[in-house]
Design an enzyme around this catalytic site. Sequence first.
Site, mmCIF file in Angstrom:
data_model
loop_
_atom_site.group_PDB
_atom_site.id
_atom_site.type_symbol
_atom_site.label_atom_id
_atom_site.label_comp_id
_atom_site.label_asym_id
_atom_site.label_seq_id
_atom_site.Cartn_x
_atom_site.Cartn_y
_atom_site.Cartn_z
ATOM 1 C CB SER A 121 35.794 44.240 38.452
ATOM 2 O OG SER A 121 35.146 44.542 39.644
ATOM 3 C CG HIS A 142 39.881 42.467 36.536
ATOM 4 N ND1 HIS A 142 38.900 41.935 35.736
ATOM 5 C CD2 HIS A 142 39.340 42.575 37.773
ATOM 6 C CE1 HIS A 142 37.817 41.732 36.457
ATOM 7 N NE2 HIS A 142 38.060 42.104 37.701
ATOM 8 C CD GLU A 154 39.472 40.676 31.988
ATOM 9 O OE1 GLU A 154 38.773 40.355 31.018
ATOM 10 O OE2 GLU A 154 39.016 41.363 32.939
ATOM 11 C CG ASN A 192 33.914 40.881 35.501
ATOM 12 O OD1 ASN A 192 33.862 39.691 35.781
ATOM 13 N ND2 ASN A 192 34.497 41.773 36.284
#
Length: 285
Positions: A121, A142, A154, A192
């Site tokens: 991440s 992800h 993701e 994120n």
Amino acid sequence: MVQEFKKVGVVGLGTMGAGIVEVFARAGFAVTGVEIDDAALDRGRGHLEKSLGKALGKGKITEEEHGAILARLTFTTSREDLRDADFVVEAVPERMDIKRDVFADLDRICPPGTILATNTSSLSVTEIAALTTRPDKVVGLHFFNPAPVMKLAEVVGTVLTAPGTIQIATEVAKRIGKTPVTVSDRAGFVANALLVPYINDAVKAYERKYASREEIDASVTAAAGLPMGPLALADLVGLDVCLAVMDVLWDEFREQRYVAAPLLRRMVAAGLLGRKSGRGFYDHS
Ligand code: CAA
């Protein structure tokens, strides 16, 4: 293609890795989980068995399905056992030296056609891909915490990722019941980059004593209808992960809004990482 996968490997069985193993096994894939030593392997296996036990207890899976899922799982401390894996997800700690070691091994051990996915991440998927002799077959996949629950995955492509690799990773994500979004390799990807600065702002509000942690969290749950407030979410995600994401956002963009809250940095230095360490903004012991 994806339905012909005989084996999926997951390297690293921490909170995310154990959840990822569960997701693949519940979708019908044979999964080999790899850890560094027996103690870590036992922890990862324990986490997984507890989660499957809960699903059984709640009637989400039958006794029969529970048995079938367990039968699809293999655990090992030897990465060599991934020599016949079709697809591998790496979920080891977020340190480039550790990723380098893992990807060098995977690149050597796995057949040339094996796709190597990283759950990173906060590190660059491009940098990870460039560690291998098959950067066209390296992709980000992800997941979000808790991996068995959160729908988003993701799929992170780099300038080196082959379109066919993105396509397979997307298909894999759908097969395991996730909603894939294709994003490019930039700090924080998309989710994120939105979520972690918001958590960081909440830490700043707490640090400046705007309100108590409970009030800050309730301000979001009660006002915006999100399932948990930002400080509780920081504890779930891990304060170290939040800090790592803030630091890559700062490194990449040098914008004031990406400066990590001093309290977040101090708490990480103190080992107060949230649920995984037993204490973060809340006590989880
Ligand atoms: N593993 C498996 N299932 C889990 C779970 C886990 N760790 N935690 C919760 N669940 C399941 C429960 O079994 C329950 O299932 P049922 O409704 O079918 O019975 C369901 O999820 C809800 O759980 P609870 O009733 O225990 O608790 P809750 O309603 O408060 O939900 C939560 C808990 C799912 C964590 C919810 O609060 C939530 O969605 N929070 C937001 C989480 C989030 O935003 N995650 C993204 C973080 S960002 C990230 O991860 C990316 C990164 O790189 C940093």
